[in-house]
Scaffold this motif. Structure first.
Motif, short mmCIF file in Angstrom:
data_model
loop_
_atom_site.label_atom_id
_atom_site.label_comp_id
_atom_site.label_asym_id
_atom_site.label_seq_id
_atom_site.Cartn_x
_atom_site.Cartn_y
_atom_site.Cartn_z
N TYR A 54 40.05 -7.95 55.83
CA TYR A 54 39.90 -8.56 54.51
C TYR A 54 39.69 -7.50 53.43
O TYR A 54 40.23 -7.62 52.32
CB TYR A 54 38.74 -9.57 54.51
CG TYR A 54 38.92 -10.64 55.57
CD1 TYR A 54 40.17 -11.23 55.78
CD2 TYR A 54 37.86 -11.06 56.36
CE1 TYR A 54 40.35 -12.19 56.76
CE2 TYR A 54 38.03 -12.03 57.33
CZ TYR A 54 39.28 -12.59 57.54
OH TYR A 54 39.46 -13.55 58.51
N GLY A 55 38.94 -6.47 53.76
CA GLY A 55 38.73 -5.40 52.80
C GLY A 55 39.95 -4.49 52.66
O GLY A 55 40.33 -4.12 51.55
N ARG B 16 50.13 -12.68 46.77
CA ARG B 16 50.43 -11.44 47.50
C ARG B 16 49.45 -11.25 48.66
O ARG B 16 49.84 -10.89 49.78
CB ARG B 16 50.39 -10.23 46.56
CG ARG B 16 51.52 -10.22 45.53
CD ARG B 16 51.67 -8.85 44.89
NE ARG B 16 50.50 -8.46 44.12
CZ ARG B 16 50.29 -8.79 42.84
NH1 ARG B 16 51.19 -9.53 42.20
NH2 ARG B 16 49.21 -8.39 42.21
N TYR B 17 48.18 -11.51 48.38
CA TYR B 17 47.14 -11.35 49.40
C TYR B 17 47.34 -12.38 50.51
O TYR B 17 47.23 -12.06 51.70
CB TYR B 17 45.76 -11.52 48.76
CG TYR B 17 44.61 -11.14 49.67
CD1 TYR B 17 44.19 -9.82 49.78
CD2 TYR B 17 43.93 -12.11 50.41
CE1 TYR B 17 43.12 -9.47 50.60
CE2 TYR B 17 42.87 -11.77 51.24
CZ TYR B 17 42.47 -10.46 51.33
OH TYR B 17 41.42 -10.10 52.14
N ALA B 18 47.65 -13.61 50.14
CA ALA B 18 47.89 -14.66 51.14
C ALA B 18 49.04 -14.27 52.07
O ALA B 18 48.97 -14.46 53.29
CB ALA B 18 48.19 -15.99 50.45
N GLY B 19 50.11 -13.73 51.49
CA GLY B 19 51.24 -13.30 52.30
C GLY B 19 50.84 -12.22 53.28
O GLY B 19 51.27 -12.24 54.45
N LEU B 20 49.98 -11.29 52.85
CA LEU B 20 49.52 -10.23 53.74
C LEU B 20 48.65 -10.79 54.86
O LEU B 20 48.70 -10.32 56.01
CB LEU B 20 48.74 -9.18 52.94
CG LEU B 20 49.57 -8.32 51.98
CD1 LEU B 20 48.65 -7.46 51.10
CD2 LEU B 20 50.54 -7.42 52.76
N ASN C 181 42.40 -3.44 49.34
CA ASN C 181 42.76 -2.08 48.92
C ASN C 181 44.25 -1.94 48.68
O ASN C 181 44.68 -1.23 47.77
CB ASN C 181 42.33 -1.07 49.99
CG ASN C 181 40.88 -0.65 49.84
OD1 ASN C 181 40.32 -0.72 48.76
ND2 ASN C 181 40.29 -0.20 50.93
N GLN C 182 45.05 -2.64 49.49
CA GLN C 182 46.50 -2.58 49.31
C GLN C 182 46.92 -3.16 47.97
O GLN C 182 48.00 -2.83 47.46
CB GLN C 182 47.20 -3.34 50.45
CG GLN C 182 47.11 -2.65 51.79
CD GLN C 182 47.96 -3.32 52.84
OE1 GLN C 182 49.06 -3.81 52.56
NE2 GLN C 182 47.46 -3.36 54.08
N LEU C 183 46.09 -4.02 47.39
CA LEU C 183 46.37 -4.60 46.08
C LEU C 183 45.62 -3.87 44.98
O LEU C 183 45.50 -4.36 43.85
CB LEU C 183 45.99 -6.09 46.06
CG LEU C 183 46.74 -7.00 47.04
CD1 LEU C 183 46.30 -8.45 46.84
CD2 LEU C 183 48.24 -6.88 46.87
N ASN D 176 38.19 -17.67 52.18
CA ASN D 176 37.24 -17.16 51.20
C ASN D 176 37.68 -15.81 50.65
O ASN D 176 37.50 -15.53 49.45
CB ASN D 176 35.84 -17.05 51.83
CG ASN D 176 35.06 -18.35 51.77
OD1 ASN D 176 34.33 -18.61 50.81
ND2 ASN D 176 35.24 -19.19 52.78
N ALA D 177 38.25 -14.97 51.50
CA ALA D 177 38.75 -13.67 51.04
C ALA D 177 39.85 -13.87 50.01
O ALA D 177 39.87 -13.22 48.95
CB ALA D 177 39.26 -12.85 52.22
N ALA D 178 40.78 -14.76 50.31
CA ALA D 178 41.90 -15.00 49.39
C ALA D 178 41.41 -15.56 48.06
O ALA D 178 41.91 -15.20 47.00
CB ALA D 178 42.90 -15.96 50.04
N ARG D 179 40.41 -16.44 48.12
CA ARG D 179 39.88 -17.00 46.87
C ARG D 179 39.12 -15.95 46.07
O ARG D 179 39.09 -16.00 44.83
CB ARG D 179 38.98 -18.20 47.19
CG ARG D 179 39.74 -19.39 47.76
CD ARG D 179 40.85 -19.85 46.84
NE ARG D 179 41.43 -21.09 47.30
CZ ARG D 179 41.83 -22.08 46.52
NH1 ARG D 179 41.75 -21.95 45.21
NH2 ARG D 179 42.35 -23.17 47.03
N ALA D 180 38.50 -15.00 46.76
CA ALA D 180 37.83 -13.90 46.05
C ALA D 180 38.85 -13.09 45.27
O ALA D 180 38.60 -12.67 44.13
CB ALA D 180 37.09 -13.01 47.05
N VAL D 181 40.02 -12.88 45.86
CA VAL D 181 41.09 -12.15 45.17
C VAL D 181 41.56 -12.95 43.98
O VAL D 181 41.74 -12.42 42.88
CB VAL D 181 42.25 -11.86 46.15
CG1 VAL D 181 43.46 -11.32 45.39
CG2 VAL D 181 41.81 -10.87 47.22
#
Length: 210
Positions: free
Chosen positions: A142-143, A125-129, A147-149, A109-114
């Motif tokens: 998740y938060g 990028r988020y998935a890789g992290l 921030n890194q992105l 859900n976090a990745a889909r929010a991104v």
């Protein structure tokens, strides 16, 4: 006979190493369906990279909490990226298949929010992290990864814990079950499941499909 048994034992270990994470540990949450911005209940499409119009599609069903998926993403995907994605030879898709535990759902859900707030490139990028930090999956991560992105942490964290993209994530899982997926990662090349997830197996399937 002893040599034969030894060889069979090695083969068995190799098969086990590529077997993937089995289903049964994760279930759908009770979060609201649709997206966290409240604009629509429509499911998000599979994130894509490579050539969207390529004649060969590689679709991977995976779980952010699955150790085998982490191995695949760290060790195998970079080879596929270099050989087939960067060249535009394939269309590469991610499909959610949460099977391990509750974090499987939260992370998806976090990745889909991104993805919903930005684009597919940010999703990847988020998935890789997420895979790189798999041992620390949880609300705080998740938060902080958002921030890194350069994204706001709170909306992504909230979407993860509320499972705001349940319709997308569980819809993906339903698709996987319909296609016979029982563990992660499972790789399809033009709708045909690949045996295992080694680079050689996937590359062979891609070359055959071409």
């Amino acid at each position: 006979m002893n040599r034969r048994r030894a060889l069979l034992g090695v083969a068995g270990l190799a098969t086990t190493a590529l077997a993937g994470c089995l289903g049964g540990g994760a279930s759908g949450g009770s979060g609201s369906s649709g997206n966290a911005s409240g604009q629509s209940g429509d499911a998000l499409p599979a994130p894509v990279k490579g050539d969207a119009e390529a004649s060969v599609t590689v679709a991977v069903f995976e779980d952010f909490a699955c150790s085998h998926c982490r191995t695949y993403n760290v060790d195998v995907l970079p080879q596929i990226q270099s050989e087939y994605i960067d060249s535009g030879t394939i269309r590469y898709e991610h499909w959610d298949m949460p099977v391990v535990n509750d974090q499987s759902n939260y992370a998806a859900n976090a990745a889909r929010a991104v993805q919903d707030r930005t684009d597919d490139a940010a999703f990847w990028r988020y998935a890789g992290l997420l895979f790189e930090n798999q041992s620390s999956l949880g609300e705080e991560l998740y938060g902080s990864l958002a921030n890194q992105l350069d994204l706001e942490a709170e909306p992504v964290r909230t979407a993860a814990m509320n499972q705001s993209y349940e319709s997308t994530v569980m819809g993906n899982r339903d698709q996987g079950e319909q296609r016979g997926v029982t563990g992660t990662p499972t790789v399809f090349v033009n709708d045909t499941a690949v045996s295992g997830y080694s680079f050689d197996a996937i590359s062979s399937a891609i070359e055959s499909a071409r």
